[in-house]
Design an enzyme around this catalytic site. Structure first.
Site, PDB file in Angstrom:
ATOM      1  N   GLY A   1       0.811  -1.210   0.000  1.00  0.00           N
ATOM      2  CA  GLY A   1       0.000   0.000   0.000  1.00  0.00           C
ATOM      3  C   GLY A   1       0.846   1.261   0.000  1.00  0.00           C
ATOM      4  O   GLY A   1       2.075   1.203  -0.028  1.00  0.00           O
ATOM      5  N   ASP A   2       0.188   2.416  -0.046  1.00  0.00           N
ATOM      6  CA  ASP A   2       0.853   3.735   0.006  1.00  0.00           C
ATOM      7  C   ASP A   2       1.757   3.972  -1.199  1.00  0.00           C
ATOM      8  O   ASP A   2       2.733   4.717  -1.116  1.00  0.00           O
ATOM      9  CB  ASP A   2       1.683   3.880   1.293  1.00  0.00           C
ATOM     10  CG  ASP A   2       0.884   3.596   2.546  1.00  0.00           C
ATOM     11  OD1 ASP A   2      -0.227   4.133   2.656  1.00  0.00           O
ATOM     12  OD2 ASP A   2       1.354   2.831   3.391  1.00  0.00           O
ATOM     13  N   GLU A   3       1.425   3.376  -2.352  1.00  0.00           N
ATOM     14  CA  GLU A   3       2.317   3.484  -3.516  1.00  0.00           C
ATOM     15  C   GLU A   3       2.120   4.766  -4.327  1.00  0.00           C
ATOM     16  O   GLU A   3       2.894   5.031  -5.256  1.00  0.00           O
ATOM     17  CB  GLU A   3       2.108   2.278  -4.460  1.00  0.00           C
ATOM     18  CG  GLU A   3       2.399   0.935  -3.838  1.00  0.00           C
ATOM     19  CD  GLU A   3       1.143   0.258  -3.305  1.00  0.00           C
ATOM     20  OE1 GLU A   3       1.194  -0.936  -2.995  1.00  0.00           O
ATOM     21  OE2 GLU A   3       0.105   0.952  -3.192  1.00  0.00           O
TER      22      GLU A   3
ATOM     23  N   LYS B   1      -1.149   5.602  -5.590  1.00  0.00           N
ATOM     24  CA  LYS B   1      -2.196   5.286  -6.565  1.00  0.00           C
ATOM     25  C   LYS B   1      -3.119   6.470  -6.818  1.00  0.00           C
ATOM     26  O   LYS B   1      -3.622   6.639  -7.931  1.00  0.00           O
ATOM     27  CB  LYS B   1      -3.018   4.091  -6.075  1.00  0.00           C
ATOM     28  CG  LYS B   1      -2.208   2.810  -5.952  1.00  0.00           C
ATOM     29  CD  LYS B   1      -3.046   1.662  -5.422  1.00  0.00           C
ATOM     30  CE  LYS B   1      -3.494   1.843  -4.000  1.00  0.00           C
ATOM     31  NZ  LYS B   1      -2.379   1.861  -3.013  1.00  0.00           N
TER      32      LYS B   1
ATOM     33  N   ASN C   1      -9.615   3.005   5.795  1.00  0.00           N
ATOM     34  CA  ASN C   1      -8.201   2.706   6.030  1.00  0.00           C
ATOM     35  C   ASN C   1      -7.344   3.112   4.840  1.00  0.00           C
ATOM     36  O   ASN C   1      -6.120   3.108   4.914  1.00  0.00           O
ATOM     37  CB  ASN C   1      -7.998   1.221   6.333  1.00  0.00           C
ATOM     38  CG  ASN C   1      -8.584   0.298   5.281  1.00  0.00           C
ATOM     39  OD1 ASN C   1      -9.433   0.679   4.499  1.00  0.00           O
ATOM     40  ND2 ASN C   1      -8.139  -0.949   5.293  1.00  0.00           N
ATOM     41  N   ALA C   2      -7.977   3.463   3.723  1.00  0.00           N
ATOM     42  CA  ALA C   2      -7.245   3.960   2.555  1.00  0.00           C
ATOM     43  C   ALA C   2      -7.000   5.455   2.704  1.00  0.00           C
ATOM     44  O   ALA C   2      -7.801   6.172   3.292  1.00  0.00           O
ATOM     45  CB  ALA C   2      -8.031   3.694   1.280  1.00  0.00           C
ATOM     46  N   GLY C   3      -5.888   5.927   2.142  1.00  0.00           N
ATOM     47  CA  GLY C   3      -5.596   7.351   2.149  1.00  0.00           C
ATOM     48  C   GLY C   3      -4.930   7.735   0.845  1.00  0.00           C
ATOM     49  O   GLY C   3      -3.730   7.542   0.684  1.00  0.00           O
ATOM     50  N   HIS C   4      -5.710   8.210  -0.111  1.00  0.00           N
ATOM     51  CA  HIS C   4      -5.159   8.582  -1.412  1.00  0.00           C
ATOM     52  C   HIS C   4      -4.945  10.093  -1.459  1.00  0.00           C
ATOM     53  O   HIS C   4      -5.880  10.866  -1.276  1.00  0.00           O
ATOM     54  CB  HIS C   4      -6.094   8.133  -2.546  1.00  0.00           C
ATOM     55  CG  HIS C   4      -6.126   6.648  -2.724  1.00  0.00           C
ATOM     56  ND1 HIS C   4      -6.943   6.022  -3.636  1.00  0.00           N
ATOM     57  CD2 HIS C   4      -5.425   5.668  -2.106  1.00  0.00           C
ATOM     58  CE1 HIS C   4      -6.736   4.714  -3.569  1.00  0.00           C
ATOM     59  NE2 HIS C   4      -5.833   4.485  -2.643  1.00  0.00           N
TER      60      HIS C   4
ATOM     61  N   GLN D   1      -4.977   0.084  -0.761  1.00  0.00           N
ATOM     62  CA  GLN D   1      -3.926  -0.754  -0.180  1.00  0.00           C
ATOM     63  C   GLN D   1      -3.082  -1.397  -1.306  1.00  0.00           C
ATOM     64  O   GLN D   1      -3.017  -0.844  -2.388  1.00  0.00           O
ATOM     65  CB  GLN D   1      -4.522  -1.810   0.764  1.00  0.00           C
ATOM     66  CG  GLN D   1      -5.086  -1.265   2.065  1.00  0.00           C
ATOM     67  CD  GLN D   1      -6.524  -0.853   1.952  1.00  0.00           C
ATOM     68  OE1 GLN D   1      -7.346  -1.509   1.341  1.00  0.00           O
ATOM     69  NE2 GLN D   1      -6.864   0.274   2.544  1.00  0.00           N
TER      70      GLN D   1
ATOM     71  N   GLY E   1      -1.057   9.039   9.954  1.00  0.00           N
ATOM     72  CA  GLY E   1       0.092   9.881  10.273  1.00  0.00           C
ATOM     73  C   GLY E   1       1.276   9.104  10.805  1.00  0.00           C
ATOM     74  O   GLY E   1       2.309   9.680  11.149  1.00  0.00           O
TER      75      GLY E   1
ATOM     76  N   SER F   1       6.451   8.727 -11.967  1.00  0.00           N
ATOM     77  CA  SER F   1       6.176   9.950 -11.221  1.00  0.00           C
ATOM     78  C   SER F   1       7.492  10.519 -10.699  1.00  0.00           C
ATOM     79  O   SER F   1       8.258   9.816 -10.047  1.00  0.00           O
ATOM     80  CB  SER F   1       5.224   9.667 -10.057  1.00  0.00           C
ATOM     81  OG  SER F   1       5.038  10.828  -9.278  1.00  0.00           O
TER      82      SER F   1
END
Length: 424
Positions: free
Chosen positions: A12-14, A16, A38-41, A224, A302, A413
Site C-alpha cells: 500500500g501507500d504506492e 495510486k 483505512n485507505a488514504g489517497h 492498499q 500519520g 512519477s
C-alpha cells in the site's frame, strides 16, 4: 480509454491516488471496489492537497462520475464529512457520486472492537488503522452485517440491530470491561445516515452493466496493495479485503472481461506500515533518509512508514498474480539523494537461495535479501516530464526493473504534483 485497473503492488501507500487522478481525465467513471477509510489517497493539485479515504480521487475532474462499490465497507459519518469537505472546495458531488446499496456499513461498535482487539494482542499487533475495517468485514462474512440499503428500512434496521447489538455489547462489556452501546441511539443515528445518503445510493450492479454496455470507459481504483491481500498477502499482517485484481470482479460486480488494462503501481523503493516481515527494511540513517525525503507518513494515521530497498522478488510474484500489463513507478525523485541503489533480486532462507515468495510467514520472516547494486544518478529527476531528459543511470534503474519483471514501465512519477510525471 480502455477499461483500466490501477492496483497497488506493494504494501500500500504506492501513490495510486495521483495515478488515478492522472488517468481519470480520459475515463468516464472511476470505481472503488474494496477497503474502507483505512485507505488514504493523496493528490496534489497546484499546491492544494486533497486526501481521499472513501471517495474515488477521480471526483476532482469535472464531469467524471464515481462509484463506491459493494466490496467497500462504508463509514457513513466519514463519507458525509468527506463530501462536505469537497463541497467547501467548490466540488459538487451530487449526481456524480454513487454508492452501492450492497456495501456494508461500519458501525461504531466495529471501531471500538477493532481498537480493543488490537490492544489485546500486545506485542503481536497487526498495526490496523483502528477504523473498524476488519470487524465490519467479519460481520459481512458472518452474515450479520448492516448494508447501506438497510438504513432506510426502519423495521429491518431495528431487527438487525436487535440481533447483533446484544452480542457486541456482551463482548465489549463482559470481556473487555468497556461501555457498550444503547440500541435506540445507534438506531436513530443510522436512520439519520440513511436519510442523508439515500440520494447517492443505487443498485450498483445494474448501474455497472448499463455503463459497460454503453461503451463508457471505467477506471477501477484499488486501495492498499497486493501484499496486504487477505488471501495472497503476508497473512495475518494484511488487510481484510481482496486488494488484488480478483477483488474488482466481486467488489464492483463486473465480469473479468470488463478490465482491459491492469496497471501495477510501485514506489521506486519499498515501504510498509504496521507489523509483519519486511526483508529489505532499512534501519538507521538510510531508512530515515528515505522516510524524510519521501515524507513517508501515513495519509490516514500519520504513522511513520517503515522504509527499505525495492523488493523485486515480491513485485514479480504480484506481477504474475495480478496479470499486470504495465507498471507505474512513483517517487523516483526520492532516490535523488542516494549514491548507490540496491534492489532485492532473491531471498536467502535457511541457507538456500530462492526467487519465490514463501507462503509460510515463518519462512518469510527468515528471508535475507540478496541485492544487486546499481549506481545512483547524482542529480535531480524532480519534475522531469520526458523520458529522454532523465539521467542515464535513472533510465538504467527503471530498465533493470522492467527486465526483471517482464512488464513495461509506462508511467513514472517524478514529484508529488499532478504535472510531475513522465508518460511513455
Amino acid at each position: 480509454m480502455a477499461n483500466t485497473a490501477v492496483l497497488g503492488v506493494q504494501w500500500g501507500d504506492e501513490g495510486k491516488g495521483k495515478i488515478v487522478d492522472l488517468l481519470a481525465e480520459d475515463a468516464d467513471w472511476v470505481v472503488r471496489f474494496q477497503g474502507g477509510t483505512n485507505a488514504g489517497h493523496t493528490v496534489l493539485v497546484k499546491d492544494k492537497c486533497y486526501i481521499f479515504h472513501l471517495i474515488p480521487s477521480g471526483i476532482l475532474h469535472e464531469g467524471k462520475k464515481c462509484l463506491i462499490g459493494n466490496g467497500v465497507v462504508v463509514d457513513p459519518p466519514e463519507l458525509l464529512k468527506e463530501m462536505e469537505t469537497l463541497r467547501r472546495e467548490g466540488i459538487e458531488v451530487k449526481g456524480r457520486l454513487f454508492v452501492s446499496d450492497r456495501a456494508h456499513v461500519i458501525m461504531p461498535y466495529h471501531k471500538k472492537l477493532d481498537a480493543l482487539s488490537e490492544k489485546l494482542k500486545g506485542g503481536k499487533q497487526i498495526g490496523t488503522t483502528l477504523r473498524g475495517i476488519g470487524p465490519a468485514y467479519s460481520d459481512k462474512t458472518a452474515r450479520v452485517g448492516i448494508r447501506m440499503q438497510d438504513l432506510w428500512h426502519p423495521q429491518r434496521l431495528r431487527e438487525k440491530l436487535e440481533e447483533v447489538l446484544p452480542v457486541k455489547n456482551l463482548l465489549i462489556e463482559e470481556f473487555f470491561g468497556e461501555e457498550g452501546y444503547e440500541l435506540e441511539t445507534l438506531y436513530q443515528d443510522a436512520l439519520s445516515w440513511g436519510r442523508d445518503l439515500k440520494p447517492y445510493v443505487c443498485n450498483s450492479h445494474s448501474l455497472m452493466r448499463e455503463v459497460l454496455e454503453s461503451g463508457a470507459s471505467v477506471l477501477f481504483e484499488g486501495a492498499q496493495g497486493a501484499m496486504l491481500d487477505i488471501d495472497c498477502g503476508t497473512y495475518p499482517y494484511v488487510t481484510s479485503s481482496s486488494t488484488t485484481v480478483g477483488g474488482i470482479f466481486t467488489g464492483a460486480g463486473v465480469p473479468p472481461s470488463a478490465v482491459d488494462r491492469i496497471i501495477g503501481v510501485s514506489k521506486a523503493y519499498t515501504t510498509r506500515v504496521g507489523g509483519g516481515p519486511f526483508p529489505t527494511e532499512l534501519e538507521g540513517k538510510e531508512g530515515d533518509l528515505l522516510r524524510e525525503y519521501g515524507k513517508e507518513y501515513g495519509a490516514t494515521t500519520g504513522r511513520p512508514r517503515r522504509c527499505g530497498w525495492l523488493d523485486l522478488v515480491a513485485l514479480r510474484y504480484v506481477a504474475w498474480l495480478d496479470g499486470l500489463t504495465e507498471m507505474t513507478i512513483t517517487k523516483l525523485d526520492v532516490l535523488d539523494a542516494v549514491d548507490q541503489l540496491k534492489v532485492c533480486v532473491a531471498y536467502e532462507i535457511e541457507g538456500e537461495r530462492t526467487q519465490e515468495m514463501p507462503s509460510d510467514l515463518e519462512l518469510f520472516s527468515k528471508a535475507k535479501p540478496v541485492y544487486e547494486v546499481l549506481p545512483g544518478w547524482q542529480g535531480s529527476v524532480r519534475g522531469v516530464t520526458k523520458w529522454q531528459d532523465l539521467p542515464p543511470q535513472a533510465k538504467k534503474y527503471l530498465e533493470y526493473i522492467e527486465e526483471f519483471l517482464g512488464v513495461p514501465i509506462r508511467i513514472v512519477s517524478t514529484g508529488p504534483d499532478r504535472e510531475e510525471v513522465i508518460v511513455r
